[in-house]
Design a protein around this motif. Sequence first.
Motif, PDB file in Angstrom:
ATOM      1  N   GLN A   1       0.855  -1.191   0.000  1.00  0.00           N
ATOM      2  CA  GLN A   1       0.000   0.000   0.000  1.00  0.00           C
ATOM      3  C   GLN A   1       0.894   1.246   0.000  1.00  0.00           C
ATOM      4  OE1 GLN A   1      -3.334   0.116  -0.213  1.00  0.00           O
ATOM      5  NE2 GLN A   1      -3.482  -2.113  -0.254  1.00  0.00           N
ATOM      6  N   LEU A  37     -12.201   1.799 -16.823  1.00  0.00           N
ATOM      7  CA  LEU A  37     -13.307   0.975 -16.311  1.00  0.00           C
ATOM      8  C   LEU A  37     -13.311   0.967 -14.780  1.00  0.00           C
ATOM      9  CD1 LEU A  37     -15.608  -1.109 -16.894  1.00  0.00           C
ATOM     10  CD2 LEU A  37     -13.851  -2.870 -16.830  1.00  0.00           C
ATOM     11  N   ILE A  38     -12.119   0.771 -14.187  1.00  0.00           N
ATOM     12  CA  ILE A  38     -12.023   0.709 -12.718  1.00  0.00           C
ATOM     13  C   ILE A  38     -12.381   2.080 -12.113  1.00  0.00           C
ATOM     14  CG2 ILE A  38     -10.423   0.364 -10.781  1.00  0.00           C
ATOM     15  CD1 ILE A  38      -8.975  -1.705 -12.622  1.00  0.00           C
ATOM     16  N   LEU A  41     -16.071   2.592 -12.168  1.00  0.00           N
ATOM     17  CA  LEU A  41     -16.762   1.823 -11.119  1.00  0.00           C
ATOM     18  C   LEU A  41     -16.586   2.490  -9.749  1.00  0.00           C
ATOM     19  CD1 LEU A  41     -15.934  -1.830 -12.256  1.00  0.00           C
ATOM     20  CD2 LEU A  41     -18.154  -0.705 -12.331  1.00  0.00           C
ATOM     21  N   TYR A  42     -15.405   3.050  -9.520  1.00  0.00           N
ATOM     22  CA  TYR A  42     -15.170   3.773  -8.260  1.00  0.00           C
ATOM     23  C   TYR A  42     -16.038   5.034  -8.193  1.00  0.00           C
ATOM     24  CZ  TYR A  42     -11.491   1.288  -5.748  1.00  0.00           C
ATOM     25  OH  TYR A  42     -10.806   0.380  -4.997  1.00  0.00           O
ATOM     26  N   LYS A  54     -19.455   4.912  -6.715  1.00  0.00           N
ATOM     27  CA  LYS A  54     -19.612   4.760  -5.265  1.00  0.00           C
ATOM     28  C   LYS A  54     -18.981   5.893  -4.461  1.00  0.00           C
ATOM     29  CE  LYS A  54     -19.160   1.278  -1.670  1.00  0.00           C
ATOM     30  NZ  LYS A  54     -18.405   0.151  -1.167  1.00  0.00           N
ATOM     31  N   TYR A  55     -17.896   6.462  -4.981  1.00  0.00           N
ATOM     32  CA  TYR A  55     -17.144   7.450  -4.195  1.00  0.00           C
ATOM     33  C   TYR A  55     -17.087   8.810  -4.883  1.00  0.00           C
ATOM     34  CZ  TYR A  55     -15.566   3.317  -1.647  1.00  0.00           C
ATOM     35  OH  TYR A  55     -15.527   2.154  -0.926  1.00  0.00           O
ATOM     36  N   GLN A  78      -7.793   6.357  -6.096  1.00  0.00           N
ATOM     37  CA  GLN A  78      -7.881   4.948  -5.696  1.00  0.00           C
ATOM     38  C   GLN A  78      -7.970   4.045  -6.932  1.00  0.00           C
ATOM     39  OE1 GLN A  78      -7.374   4.575  -2.566  1.00  0.00           O
ATOM     40  NE2 GLN A  78      -7.463   2.340  -2.559  1.00  0.00           N
ATOM     41  N   VAL A 107      -5.223   1.133  -8.023  1.00  0.00           N
ATOM     42  CA  VAL A 107      -5.577  -0.286  -8.209  1.00  0.00           C
ATOM     43  C   VAL A 107      -5.204  -0.740  -9.626  1.00  0.00           C
ATOM     44  CG1 VAL A 107      -7.520  -1.896  -8.353  1.00  0.00           C
ATOM     45  CG2 VAL A 107      -7.373  -0.321  -6.433  1.00  0.00           C
ATOM     46  N   LYS A 153      -1.580  -1.286  -9.835  1.00  0.00           N
ATOM     47  CA  LYS A 153      -1.164  -2.515  -9.148  1.00  0.00           C
ATOM     48  C   LYS A 153      -1.470  -3.757 -10.000  1.00  0.00           C
ATOM     49  CE  LYS A 153      -1.674  -2.649  -4.548  1.00  0.00           C
ATOM     50  NZ  LYS A 153      -2.304  -2.494  -3.230  1.00  0.00           N
ATOM     51  N   ILE A 154      -2.612  -3.729 -10.691  1.00  0.00           N
ATOM     52  CA  ILE A 154      -2.946  -4.861 -11.586  1.00  0.00           C
ATOM     53  C   ILE A 154      -1.924  -4.920 -12.733  1.00  0.00           C
ATOM     54  CG2 ILE A 154      -4.684  -5.783 -13.194  1.00  0.00           C
ATOM     55  CD1 ILE A 154      -6.846  -4.742 -11.258  1.00  0.00           C
TER      56      ILE A 154
END
Lengths: 241, 183
Positions: A45, A84-85, A88-89, A92-93, A101, A105, A108-109
């Motif tokens: 992290q 895409l990620i 999606l975030y 919600k945020y 964020q 992510v 990291k992928i």
Amino acid sequence: MLSPRHNLSDYPGKYRVKDSPVHRLNAGFKLVAALGLTISALITQYIPLIAGLIVLMPVLYFISSLGLRDFWRDSRFFFFQAPLIIFLYLLKYEPAYALTQGLMVACKILLAIVPAMLVQRTTSASDMIQAFRRILPDKAAFILFTSLRFIPLLLRESLDIWHAQLLRGARITPKHLLNPKNWKDFSHCFILPLMVRILAVTREVAISAQIRGVDTYNAHIERMTSPGTPQQETAQKKEIM
Amino acid sequence: MKNDKQHHWWAGFTLQEAIFIGFSASMIVLSRILFRLHLGISGHSMFMTVFFLLLGKGCVPKRWSASVIGIFAGLLGMILGLGKGGPLDLLKLILPGIGIDLMSLVVADVTGSYLLCLIAGLIATISRMPGILVLDLLAGMDTTVAVQHSALQTLGGMLFGSAGALLAYPLIKRLRSFQILDH
């Protein structure tokens, strides 16, 4: 004529014949190192470490004498994944948190996948086989390497059937296959004869392996090691004598 | 393939069946090279993967045959440098095979009808979801976002996987009706 052969020229992770320090490393070591990089990228992290790994990847490609084009081919999926990620975030945020964020992510992928691509780019099939030979059971290794050995034959058979059916008017070019209506042609004109051919090759290879003692040797080992009735043991002894 | 007269050579398979399993795995790998459709839709590789997994399962209807095909396809993919992610890519091929094999524990012949093939195809594709989910969660993705992301990634695969499954049934039926698998 549109041929599927063009797809063989280049694809992400394809081995490049070069002479670099990374190419010369042991395949097993490279696999373990890639796994280590993947795990560290996934579990950390710590942002400076992620940034360091992002810088390290192109450097490793450079040390491996691989061009920017190869790095682009292996990492461009990031540009499909990241939006895409982040999207999606965003559902919600708040935008600022979603952007940072989501981007982290996605990075990291990317860092989890690129080391494995680098191993594939810098390790020849024969080196990879040597690495697998140490960890696979004998019979599994036999099947794996037999399959590998027959891939050129299967490819040749596939292309021969493909071209023959194209000449007969089958709608099986990649362009035709974009239309699901032509998938039936693909199945009946290409896959069915190919499967019949594969089954015939399988039979030939199995017979050939049996003649070379692959099958009978193991049967003999099984007979010798498994406990049998006294009559069977006597019969086996007579057979051996 | 009916080889009841022969003894089991490895993992419950005869030598001929084991070689056929290896060739089925080779076909999955070859199809991944030959049929790169560049559709830009996630999961289109599941078309060929499910197709050959079910063909293999139909030709060698034994326990865990689809999983073994998946394992060999993953290993061959690694050796030939295919796929994105090396060891992570293994999961993408093993999990659908395990899904089909788990279904075969409940239904004797998973390739017995269009409906069964469709269900097997859908199960195979959905089986990939835990692999994607675990990777996303390991990368620190929020649980809700990870579930949505893996579901989206699986959705395209479900479409192509079920199409591949539906295409596999008539082929298996034909191979059986011509008694090609009986030797």
